[in-house]
Design an enzyme around this catalytic site. Structure first.
Site, PDB file in Angstrom:
ATOM      1  N   THR A  52       0.781  -1.322  -0.085  1.00  0.00           N
ATOM      2  CA  THR A  52      -0.134   0.058  -0.031  1.00  0.00           C
ATOM      3  C   THR A  52       0.868   1.366  -0.020  1.00  0.00           C
ATOM      4  OG1 THR A  52      -1.614  -1.025   1.073  1.00  0.00           O
ATOM      5  CG2 THR A  52      -1.869   1.090   1.180  1.00  0.00           C
ATOM      6  N   LYS A  80       5.675  10.525  21.088  1.00  0.00           N
ATOM      7  CA  LYS A  80       5.762  11.557  22.012  1.00  0.00           C
ATOM      8  C   LYS A  80       4.422  12.055  22.656  1.00  0.00           C
ATOM      9  CE  LYS A  80       9.716  13.898  19.674  1.00  0.00           C
ATOM     10  NZ  LYS A  80      10.031  15.292  18.915  1.00  0.00           N
ATOM     11  N   ARG A 101      -2.363   5.048   7.237  1.00  0.00           N
ATOM     12  CA  ARG A 101      -2.755   3.990   7.669  1.00  0.00           C
ATOM     13  C   ARG A 101      -2.865   3.712   9.217  1.00  0.00           C
ATOM     14  NH1 ARG A 101      -0.818  -2.098   5.734  1.00  0.00           N
ATOM     15  NH2 ARG A 101      -2.506  -1.225   4.212  1.00  0.00           N
TER      16      ARG A 101
HETATM   17  C1  NCD Z   1      -3.914  -5.892   3.391  1.00  0.00           C
HETATM   18  C2  NCD Z   1      -4.169  -5.305   4.575  1.00  0.00           C
HETATM   19  O1  NCD Z   1      -3.364  -4.299   5.011  1.00  0.00           O
HETATM   20  O2  NCD Z   1      -5.281  -5.127   5.271  1.00  0.00           O
HETATM   21  N1  NCD Z   1      -2.613  -5.948   2.745  1.00  0.00           N
HETATM   22  C3  NCD Z   1      -2.566  -4.875   1.998  1.00  0.00           C
HETATM   23  O3  NCD Z   1      -2.791  -3.604   2.042  1.00  0.00           O
HETATM   24  N2  NCD Z   1      -2.543  -5.300   0.399  1.00  0.00           N
HETATM   25  C4  NCD Z   1      -4.139  -7.425   3.990  1.00  0.00           C
HETATM   26  C5  NCD Z   1      -3.338  -7.861   4.913  1.00  0.00           C
HETATM   27  O4  NCD Z   1      -2.714  -7.373   5.553  1.00  0.00           O
HETATM   28  O5  NCD Z   1      -3.821  -9.363   5.017  1.00  0.00           O
END
Ligand code: NCD
Length: 305
Positions: A52, A80, A101
């Protein structure tokens, strides 16, 4: 200003136009190579990622833009004690668009409420992963030619797998899709998906516990990893992690036209003996992720080519 937090933040028409833009990018890469000159994408990853984050960064670079960011919470001011809201306000001073994320469900949504620039949810806990869904939709469109009328088996960790939750929500808006949910009883899809998505929209779905019993029906099998990091108890993870392993023998009764998908990373869910099978779409899927993110960045930045 538009953010992408949940896959349904985009209408079916908007998704269609992003997928078509991605297809045009694939055909005419040169045309897009400078269109984000002077723009910056920040990737804020409070949780690990390979595909990603790197596909977002590659996407922005292929558009002629620049990238900045961090790849783990340890290297940010989160250590921190800085709040997500403050981090986003600050990064919004430096970047034109943010992909984020976070292990906590809802963190990107919170960020979007204070952000001066578009926020893209690059995965929030076990909740959503809308850009993986765009990747999956582009893959289905390219592999199958259509986003309507097929049977998809979603297999593995349907409880914690955010890619599955987002994909179900998005696909529920197309016609003639049958969902077969393949999981151990401990890892079934959350109740809210059953009531709010399947039952509310009268969608054809079925829950089973083995892939063998449904293999001949499937047009797509979407394998997933058991989400180790979301388990409270290591023993449960160890007991469940190898429940499903797709290999040649399991495909004996599968359609010749089956597509095998996986958001990756793969642990043991798909035997490497299938990697050269023409039905194995998972590495093509990873490549589609870059093109669809290019299309998404252009769309959210309002860049017209
Ligand atoms: C997925 C996630 O991060 O949810 N990975 C990704 O972004 N392709 C799937 C996973 O981690 O299993």
């Amino acid at each position: 200003m538009k953010h992408l937090i949940d896959p349904t933040d985009l209408s079916v028409e908007e998704i269609d136009s992003i997928l078509n833009l991605a297809l045009d990018i694939i055909e005419n890469k040169e045309k897009y190579s400078e269109v984000c000159k002077g723009k910056k994408l920040a990737t804020l990853f409070f949780e690990p990622s390979t595909r990603t984050r790197l596909s977002f960064e590659a996407a922005m670079m292929e558009l002629g833009g620049n990238v900045l960011g961090f790849s783990s919470a340890d290297s940010s001011s989160a250590t921190k004690g800085e709040s997500v809201g403050d981090t986003i306000r600050v990064v919004g001073c430096y970047a034109d668009i943010i992909a984020m994320r976070h292990p906590k469900e809802g963190a990107p949504m919170l960020g979007s409420m204070v952000s001066p620039v578009p926020i893209i949810n690059a995965g929030d806990g076990g909740h959503n992963h809308p850009t993986q869904t765009l990747t999956d939709l582009l893959t289905i469109k390219r592999e199958k030619g259509d986003l309507n009328n097929f049977t998809i088996g979603l297999c593995g960790d349907l409880k914690f797998g955010r890619t599955v939750h987002s994909l179900i929500k998005a696909l529920s808006r197309y016609e003639g899709i049958k969902f077969i949910l393949i999981s151990p009883k401990e890892l079934k899809v959350p109740d809210y998906i059953i009531t709010e998505v399947f039952e509310k929209n009268n969608i054809d779905y079925r829950e089973v516990t083995t892939m063998e019993e449904v293999m001949p029906e499937l047009d797509i099998i979407y394998m997933t990893r058991v989400q180790k990091e979301r388990f409270f108890n290591e023993a449960d993870y160890v007991r469940l992690k190898d429940t499903y392993i797709l290999d040649k023998s399991k495909l004996k009764n599968a359609k010749e036209t089956l597509s095998i998908m996986h958001p990756l990373p793969r642990v043991n869910e798909i035997s490497t003996e299938l990697d050269d099978d023409p039905r194995a779409a998972y590495f093509r899927q990873a490549l589609n992720g870059k093109f669809v993110r290019m299309a998404l960045i252009l769309t959210l930045l309002g860049v017209n080519v």
